[in-house]
Design an enzyme around this catalytic site. Structure first.
Site, PDB file in Angstrom:
ATOM      1  N   GLY A 115       0.791  -1.236  -0.169  1.00  0.00           N
ATOM      2  CA  GLY A 115      -0.021   0.197  -0.087  1.00  0.00           C
ATOM      3  C   GLY A 115       0.899   1.411   0.080  1.00  0.00           C
ATOM      4  N   VAL A 120      18.409   8.324  -2.355  1.00  0.00           N
ATOM      5  CA  VAL A 120      18.987   8.689  -3.452  1.00  0.00           C
ATOM      6  C   VAL A 120      19.930   9.554  -3.259  1.00  0.00           C
ATOM      7  CG1 VAL A 120      18.647   9.623  -5.780  1.00  0.00           C
ATOM      8  CG2 VAL A 120      17.214   7.876  -5.115  1.00  0.00           C
ATOM      9  N   ARG A 163       1.463  -5.314  -5.800  1.00  0.00           N
ATOM     10  CA  ARG A 163       1.578  -6.602  -4.992  1.00  0.00           C
ATOM     11  C   ARG A 163       1.781  -7.919  -6.076  1.00  0.00           C
ATOM     12  NH1 ARG A 163      -2.613  -3.349  -1.931  1.00  0.00           N
ATOM     13  NH2 ARG A 163      -1.701  -3.115   0.256  1.00  0.00           N
ATOM     14  N   ASP A 175       4.292  -4.267   6.365  1.00  0.00           N
ATOM     15  CA  ASP A 175       5.030  -5.582   6.991  1.00  0.00           C
ATOM     16  C   ASP A 175       4.747  -6.573   5.914  1.00  0.00           C
ATOM     17  OD1 ASP A 175       2.127  -5.793   7.012  1.00  0.00           O
ATOM     18  OD2 ASP A 175       1.825  -6.696   8.891  1.00  0.00           O
ATOM     19  N   THR A 196       3.622   3.304   5.861  1.00  0.00           N
ATOM     20  CA  THR A 196       2.243   2.774   5.818  1.00  0.00           C
ATOM     21  C   THR A 196       1.382   3.701   6.451  1.00  0.00           C
ATOM     22  OG1 THR A 196       0.494   1.144   6.383  1.00  0.00           O
ATOM     23  CG2 THR A 196       2.760   1.126   7.552  1.00  0.00           C
ATOM     24  N   ILE A 197      -0.036   3.958   6.168  1.00  0.00           N
ATOM     25  CA  ILE A 197      -0.560   5.188   6.864  1.00  0.00           C
ATOM     26  C   ILE A 197      -1.021   4.588   8.133  1.00  0.00           C
ATOM     27  CG2 ILE A 197      -1.503   6.510   4.599  1.00  0.00           C
ATOM     28  CD1 ILE A 197      -4.254   5.109   5.187  1.00  0.00           C
ATOM     29  N   ASP A 198      -1.156   2.961   8.246  1.00  0.00           N
ATOM     30  CA  ASP A 198      -2.022   2.521   9.536  1.00  0.00           C
ATOM     31  C   ASP A 198      -1.095   2.396  10.602  1.00  0.00           C
ATOM     32  OD1 ASP A 198      -3.974   1.790   7.885  1.00  0.00           O
ATOM     33  OD2 ASP A 198      -2.878  -0.270   7.224  1.00  0.00           O
ATOM     34  N   ASP A 246       1.101   0.322  11.822  1.00  0.00           N
ATOM     35  CA  ASP A 246       0.821  -0.793  12.502  1.00  0.00           C
ATOM     36  C   ASP A 246       1.922  -1.687  12.601  1.00  0.00           C
ATOM     37  OD1 ASP A 246       1.115  -1.059   9.834  1.00  0.00           O
ATOM     38  OD2 ASP A 246      -0.671  -2.508   9.356  1.00  0.00           O
ATOM     39  N   ARG A 293      -7.548  -2.288   9.444  1.00  0.00           N
ATOM     40  CA  ARG A 293      -8.018  -3.385   9.440  1.00  0.00           C
ATOM     41  C   ARG A 293      -7.629  -4.193  10.764  1.00  0.00           C
ATOM     42  NH1 ARG A 293      -6.579  -4.681   3.947  1.00  0.00           N
ATOM     43  NH2 ARG A 293      -8.402  -3.821   2.774  1.00  0.00           N
ATOM     44  N   ARG A 339     -28.426  16.464  26.828  1.00  0.00           N
ATOM     45  CA  ARG A 339     -27.581  17.696  27.356  1.00  0.00           C
ATOM     46  C   ARG A 339     -27.988  18.991  26.208  1.00  0.00           C
ATOM     47  NH1 ARG A 339     -22.632  15.254  28.074  1.00  0.00           N
ATOM     48  NH2 ARG A 339     -21.936  16.304  26.255  1.00  0.00           N
ATOM     49  N   GLN A 358      -7.660   8.818   2.093  1.00  0.00           N
ATOM     50  CA  GLN A 358      -6.713   8.815   3.236  1.00  0.00           C
ATOM     51  C   GLN A 358      -5.372   8.368   2.993  1.00  0.00           C
ATOM     52  OE1 GLN A 358      -8.803   6.631   6.853  1.00  0.00           O
ATOM     53  NE2 GLN A 358      -9.897   6.229   5.084  1.00  0.00           N
TER      54      GLN A 358
HETATM   55  P1  ADP Z   1       2.360  -4.045   2.937  1.00  0.00           P
HETATM   56  O1  ADP Z   1       3.713  -3.918   2.379  1.00  0.00           O
HETATM   57  O2  ADP Z   1       1.589  -2.611   2.460  1.00  0.00           O
HETATM   58  O3  ADP Z   1       1.837  -4.588   4.006  1.00  0.00           O
HETATM   59  P2  ADP Z   1       1.332  -6.367   1.255  1.00  0.00           P
HETATM   60  O4  ADP Z   1       1.120  -7.078   2.480  1.00  0.00           O
HETATM   61  O5  ADP Z   1       0.464  -6.536   0.089  1.00  0.00           O
HETATM   62  O6  ADP Z   1       1.530  -4.890   1.723  1.00  0.00           O
HETATM   63  O7  ADP Z   1       2.815  -6.814   0.884  1.00  0.00           O
HETATM   64  C1  ADP Z   1       3.328  -6.532  -0.398  1.00  0.00           C
HETATM   65  C2  ADP Z   1       4.361  -7.286  -1.001  1.00  0.00           C
HETATM   66  O8  ADP Z   1       5.307  -8.075  -0.395  1.00  0.00           O
HETATM   67  C3  ADP Z   1       3.291  -8.390  -1.550  1.00  0.00           C
HETATM   68  O9  ADP Z   1       2.410  -8.377  -2.751  1.00  0.00           O
HETATM   69  C4  ADP Z   1       4.566  -9.726  -1.810  1.00  0.00           C
HETATM   70  O10 ADP Z   1       4.948  -9.433  -3.012  1.00  0.00           O
HETATM   71  C5  ADP Z   1       5.433  -9.033  -0.908  1.00  0.00           C
HETATM   72  N1  ADP Z   1       5.199 -10.371   0.353  1.00  0.00           N
HETATM   73  C6  ADP Z   1       4.423 -10.266   1.007  1.00  0.00           C
HETATM   74  N2  ADP Z   1       4.287 -11.442   1.949  1.00  0.00           N
HETATM   75  C7  ADP Z   1       5.637 -12.106   1.611  1.00  0.00           C
HETATM   76  C8  ADP Z   1       6.151 -13.405   1.894  1.00  0.00           C
HETATM   77  N3  ADP Z   1       5.572 -14.033   3.065  1.00  0.00           N
HETATM   78  N4  ADP Z   1       7.105 -13.617   1.356  1.00  0.00           N
HETATM   79  C9  ADP Z   1       7.815 -12.714   0.148  1.00  0.00           C
HETATM   80  N5  ADP Z   1       7.405 -11.732  -0.155  1.00  0.00           N
HETATM   81  C10 ADP Z   1       6.203 -11.137   0.533  1.00  0.00           C
END
Ligand code: ADP
Length: 319
Positions: free
Chosen positions: A11, A24, A72, A103, A125-127, A129, A171, A211, A251
């Protein structure tokens, strides 16, 4: 190390561009060649890689989104996909990689590091988390976007004596809802980490109405459930006119706030320092306004937690 790469993944978040710029420029400052990988891990596997110069990151510090684009990729979750990625990096002679994302993206960084390829994660990430950092890049901007939206909704809520449910992103993490709810003086804040009793929410609304309160604002994180369903339940129970606003992807966009630009600049530059120190499998973060770095596997096994004092305060102030 003479050549490094940078990509954004998962995201998008406002401030990712400021982080790319910092990576860079800091690399070039140290006479290191730097390569931008477009479309995250998908682009990495496809060799969508370009050399970046000082000017490649000019005029982007104030822009939302990511000039490297994001994606993704399911294919990258496989050993074969990761191997293809490493082959591309080797082809270009890139010796270390900085990954700006959430994550999920860090799991990819962890896998590459386990395969012997040095990676550093930058939390974007905006979350908010992710464990091991007080703030993630994009959180402050998203928070301000929510506050601006709620201020507007509040005007119309007052005019019509309505109750408004504002559904925000989150989420599994309630930080956006908690901070926005506190900043907006919300009656109730509903987050995945703390389930306020429905009866408490209703009591507060009734007390406020008695009130003579002209409006009520409830901030709900998407992970708790549908704002529309919650709104219907409230209207049925209280007979107060209730409306729902789902803020959705607005957002994620917009020009990054001052705090996010500074955070992104500091974290991006720190990530370069770590690669140059020969470190791998680390995530950079900020704790008590100091830059830190943690083992990425440890971070992935930990849960980000909400600030309990802030939650308590939000309840004390919304009596
Ligand atoms: P975010 O980084 O925002 O949490 P995602 O959970 O969609 O977003 O993860 C982004 C990308 O990271 C995924 O589309 C995938 O390519 C890679 N990724 C996620 N989980 C794994 C994993 N267990 N092993 C290898 N690559 C991963």
């Amino acid at each position: 190390m003479k050549k490094i790469g940078v990509l954004t993944s998962g995201g998008d978040a406002p401030g990712m561009n400021a982080a790319i710029r910092a990576v860079v420029r800091k690399a070039i400052y140290h006479n290191i060649e730097v390569y931008g990988i477009k479309y995250g891990y998908q682009g990495l596997m496809e060799g969508n890689i370009e050399r970046m110069e000082i000017g490649s990151v000019g005029d982007i510090i104030h822009r939302g989104g990511t000039i490297l684009y994001s994606a993704r990729s399911e294919a990258f979750k496989t050993d074969e996909g990761q191997q293809r990625g490493i082959e591309q990096l080797n082809k270009f002679g890139i010796e270390g990689l900085i990954i700006i994302g959430g994550d999920g993206s860090f799991r990819g960084a962890q896998k590459l590091t386990e395969k012997g390829y040095p990676c550093i994660g930058v939390p974007g990430t905006i979350d908010n988390d992710i464990a091991g950092t007080d703030f993630t890049i994009g959180f402050d901007t998203a928070l301000n976007t929510i506050i601006e939206a709620v201020d507007k909704v509040r005007d119309t809520a007052t005019s019509h004596k309505r109750t408004y449910i504002i559904e925000v992103m989150g989420r599994d993490a309630g930080d956006l809802a908690l901070w926005a709810g506190l900043a907006d003086g919300a009656e109730s804040i509903l987050i995945p980490e703390k389930q306020e009793d429905f009866s408490t929410v209703i009591d507060k609304l009734r007390r406020g109405h008695k009130r003579g309160k002209k409006h009520s604002i409830i901030v709900l994180a998407e992970g708790v459930g549908s704002g529309f369903e919650y709104g219907e339940k409230i209207e049925k129970e209280t007979n107060l006119e209730t409306r729902v606003t789902v803020l959705g992807h607005i957002q994620r966009g917009g020009s990054p706030s001052g705090s996010d630009r500074v955070l992104a600049s500091r974290l991006g530059a720190k990530a370069v320092d770590l690669l140059l120190e020969g470190k791998a499998g680390r995530m950079v973060g900020i704790e008590n306004n100091s830059l830190v770095d943690h083992d990425i596997t440890k971070i992935l096994n930990e849960q980000h937690t909400i600030n309990q004092d802030m939650y308590k305060l939000s309840q004390e102030l919304s009596i």
